[in-house]
Design an enzyme around this catalytic site. Sequence first.
Site, PDB file in Angstrom:
ATOM      1  N   TYR A  61      36.744  52.493  40.639  1.00 25.52           N
ATOM      2  CA  TYR A  61      36.429  50.393  41.052  1.00 25.52           C
ATOM      3  C   TYR A  61      35.846  51.292  42.451  1.00 25.52           C
ATOM      4  O   TYR A  61      37.120  50.181  43.288  1.00 25.52           O
ATOM      5  CB  TYR A  61      37.847  50.249  40.707  1.00 25.52           C
ATOM      6  CG  TYR A  61      38.781  49.860  39.608  1.00 25.52           C
ATOM      7  CD1 TYR A  61      37.986  50.207  38.191  1.00 25.52           C
ATOM      8  CD2 TYR A  61      40.304  49.417  39.331  1.00 25.52           C
ATOM      9  CE1 TYR A  61      38.939  50.034  37.418  1.00 25.52           C
ATOM     10  CE2 TYR A  61      40.661  49.365  38.297  1.00 25.52           C
ATOM     11  CZ  TYR A  61      39.522  49.870  37.302  1.00 25.52           C
ATOM     12  OH  TYR A  61      40.343  49.929  35.929  1.00 25.52           O
ATOM     13  N   GLN A 177      47.445  51.638  28.411  1.00 22.45           N
ATOM     14  CA  GLN A 177      46.797  50.549  29.247  1.00 22.45           C
ATOM     15  C   GLN A 177      46.700  50.928  28.373  1.00 22.45           C
ATOM     16  O   GLN A 177      44.898  51.775  27.759  1.00 22.45           O
ATOM     17  CB  GLN A 177      46.459  50.881  30.787  1.00 22.45           C
ATOM     18  CG  GLN A 177      45.053  49.580  30.521  1.00 22.45           C
ATOM     19  CD  GLN A 177      45.780  49.553  32.564  1.00 22.45           C
ATOM     20  OE1 GLN A 177      44.337  49.070  32.869  1.00 22.45           O
ATOM     21  NE2 GLN A 177      46.394  49.872  33.290  1.00 22.45           N
ATOM     22  N   LYS A 293      41.568  30.720  43.422  1.00 19.71           N
ATOM     23  CA  LYS A 293      42.265  29.935  42.703  1.00 19.71           C
ATOM     24  C   LYS A 293      42.272  30.530  41.084  1.00 19.71           C
ATOM     25  O   LYS A 293      43.330  30.056  40.626  1.00 19.71           O
ATOM     26  CB  LYS A 293      40.663  29.557  42.582  1.00 19.71           C
ATOM     27  CG  LYS A 293      40.740  28.368  40.904  1.00 19.71           C
ATOM     28  CD  LYS A 293      39.240  27.340  41.085  1.00 19.71           C
ATOM     29  CE  LYS A 293      38.970  26.748  39.992  1.00 19.71           C
ATOM     30  NZ  LYS A 293      37.817  26.255  39.386  1.00 19.71           N
ATOM     31  N   TYR A 294      41.617  31.079  40.068  1.00 24.98           N
ATOM     32  CA  TYR A 294      42.211  31.904  39.551  1.00 24.98           C
ATOM     33  C   TYR A 294      43.765  32.678  39.080  1.00 24.98           C
ATOM     34  O   TYR A 294      43.744  33.136  38.311  1.00 24.98           O
ATOM     35  CB  TYR A 294      40.624  32.981  39.314  1.00 24.98           C
ATOM     36  CG  TYR A 294      39.899  32.099  38.338  1.00 24.98           C
ATOM     37  CD1 TYR A 294      40.156  30.474  37.668  1.00 24.98           C
ATOM     38  CD2 TYR A 294      38.514  32.373  38.902  1.00 24.98           C
ATOM     39  CE1 TYR A 294      38.783  29.808  37.319  1.00 24.98           C
ATOM     40  CE2 TYR A 294      37.988  31.355  38.321  1.00 24.98           C
ATOM     41  CZ  TYR A 294      37.320  29.798  38.051  1.00 24.98           C
ATOM     42  OH  TYR A 294      36.817  29.006  37.707  1.00 24.98           O
ATOM     43  N   LEU A 295      43.761  33.149  40.838  1.00 26.88           N
ATOM     44  CA  LEU A 295      45.075  33.990  40.930  1.00 26.88           C
ATOM     45  C   LEU A 295      45.918  33.468  40.691  1.00 26.88           C
ATOM     46  O   LEU A 295      47.427  33.691  39.630  1.00 26.88           O
ATOM     47  CB  LEU A 295      44.468  34.892  42.070  1.00 26.88           C
ATOM     48  CG  LEU A 295      46.160  35.193  42.645  1.00 26.88           C
ATOM     49  CD1 LEU A 295      46.560  36.553  41.182  1.00 26.88           C
ATOM     50  CD2 LEU A 295      46.084  35.119  43.513  1.00 26.88           C
ATOM     51  N   GLU A 296      45.795  32.446  40.664  1.00 27.94           N
ATOM     52  CA  GLU A 296      47.267  31.067  40.830  1.00 27.94           C
ATOM     53  C   GLU A 296      47.064  30.885  39.804  1.00 27.94           C
ATOM     54  O   GLU A 296      48.228  30.392  38.693  1.00 27.94           O
ATOM     55  CB  GLU A 296      47.731  29.851  42.222  1.00 27.94           C
ATOM     56  CG  GLU A 296      47.082  30.533  43.031  1.00 27.94           C
ATOM     57  CD  GLU A 296      46.481  29.710  44.442  1.00 27.94           C
ATOM     58  OE1 GLU A 296      47.132  30.084  45.465  1.00 27.94           O
ATOM     59  OE2 GLU A 296      46.326  28.746  44.276  1.00 27.94           O
ATOM     60  N   GLU A 297      45.693  30.505  38.973  1.00 28.95           N
ATOM     61  CA  GLU A 297      46.093  29.457  37.366  1.00 28.95           C
ATOM     62  C   GLU A 297      46.629  30.918  36.296  1.00 28.95           C
ATOM     63  O   GLU A 297      47.733  30.385  35.643  1.00 28.95           O
ATOM     64  CB  GLU A 297      44.595  29.407  37.087  1.00 28.95           C
ATOM     65  CG  GLU A 297      44.359  29.188  35.377  1.00 28.95           C
ATOM     66  CD  GLU A 297      42.876  29.079  35.373  1.00 28.95           C
ATOM     67  OE1 GLU A 297      42.103  29.244  33.917  1.00 28.95           O
ATOM     68  OE2 GLU A 297      42.091  28.575  36.036  1.00 28.95           O
ATOM     69  N   ASN A 298      45.960  32.187  36.735  1.00 29.24           N
ATOM     70  CA  ASN A 298      46.577  33.120  36.095  1.00 29.24           C
ATOM     71  C   ASN A 298      48.660  33.218  35.906  1.00 29.24           C
ATOM     72  O   ASN A 298      49.153  32.809  35.016  1.00 29.24           O
ATOM     73  CB  ASN A 298      46.180  34.044  36.103  1.00 29.24           C
ATOM     74  CG  ASN A 298      44.853  34.723  35.757  1.00 29.24           C
ATOM     75  OD1 ASN A 298      44.516  33.298  34.723  1.00 29.24           O
ATOM     76  ND2 ASN A 298      43.930  35.287  36.167  1.00 29.24           N
TER      77      ASN A 298
END
Length: 345
Positions: A61, A177, A293-298
């Site tokens: 990555y 995984q 924003k998406y970290l918190e949403e997830n």
Amino acid sequence: MSSSKLHQLGKNGPLVPSLGFGLMGMSSNHYGAYPGDEERFALLDRAVEIGATFWDTSDLYGDNEELLGKWFRRTGKRDQIFLATKFGFVDHSNPRLTDSSAAYCKKACAKSLEKLGVDKIDLYYLHNANPETPIEETMRALVELQKEGKIKHIGLSMISSTTLRRACKIGTVAAVQTEYSVFSREIEGSAGTDLLATCRELGVAVVVATPLGRGLITDAFGKGEAITPGGPDIRQAALPRFSVENTPTNTATVNQFKVFADKKGCTVAQLALAWLLKQGEDIFPIPGTKRIKYLEENWAAQDVLLSDADEAEIDDFLKSATIAGSTVPPQFASYIFKDTKEETA
């Protein structure tokens, strides 16, 4: 903000957050340009604040391992993170070249430890097996790294049930995984070598690499906002489910799935993650993002509780739902459930 729910990673394994944090998008241009260091540090800081401390990276990555090394030096919070990384891809510009030999395993681990600036990796995965190298050889090297104190737990990625069974005869595998989502359920049946059942039989956790279908199972995709025409995002060109031909069908299906999310008062992504968490405490989704924003949403998906009736209703829908295209290009189909050659005496 939801508190962290801890589940055991594999039989007799450590307690880790049930929802992990995939870091690939922070250092890869596969999903558009990634931000600078300060913005990425802020995202990592916020992850720790909310309890999202099961981090998943790889030497594949981009600069991600180096970025984490900087963050560890900057914060001194290495001990707060359950850190997973991977090895196996040799030439990162050519994803078909893999090396899972014992020698390369040792070499790659030393390099990752150096980049990360740590003395131990919590969970070290074989990212993708070279079919010409018996899995037993790779596992013996991983067990040696474990005995040397360089890694705590062993993981395998993108392997078949047969490969997993052979690996478990050499050492303890904490996690596998693999792909899994509401729209990619191959591991539940023979198309995915019955991998889910095998993991459960052997006491191996399932870490879900693509819980949101690489961005397909989101409100943004349903609105046509996930792919920017002409942008650096490669999904539309490389991934069949995002192709121009398949997008209309898949957008319609995602919007049908959204009806269930609306009923639960959550987003499409949150419902998809809640569905995975409902499948059992041995399932660990690791959604990735580069935005707080998406970290918190997830993370808040842990508060979306599905009843058995909710699950049954969703499953009824999924039986007739149409998703067009495969999750990976045809030339990489054989990479998802890999076997390796038998070891000779």
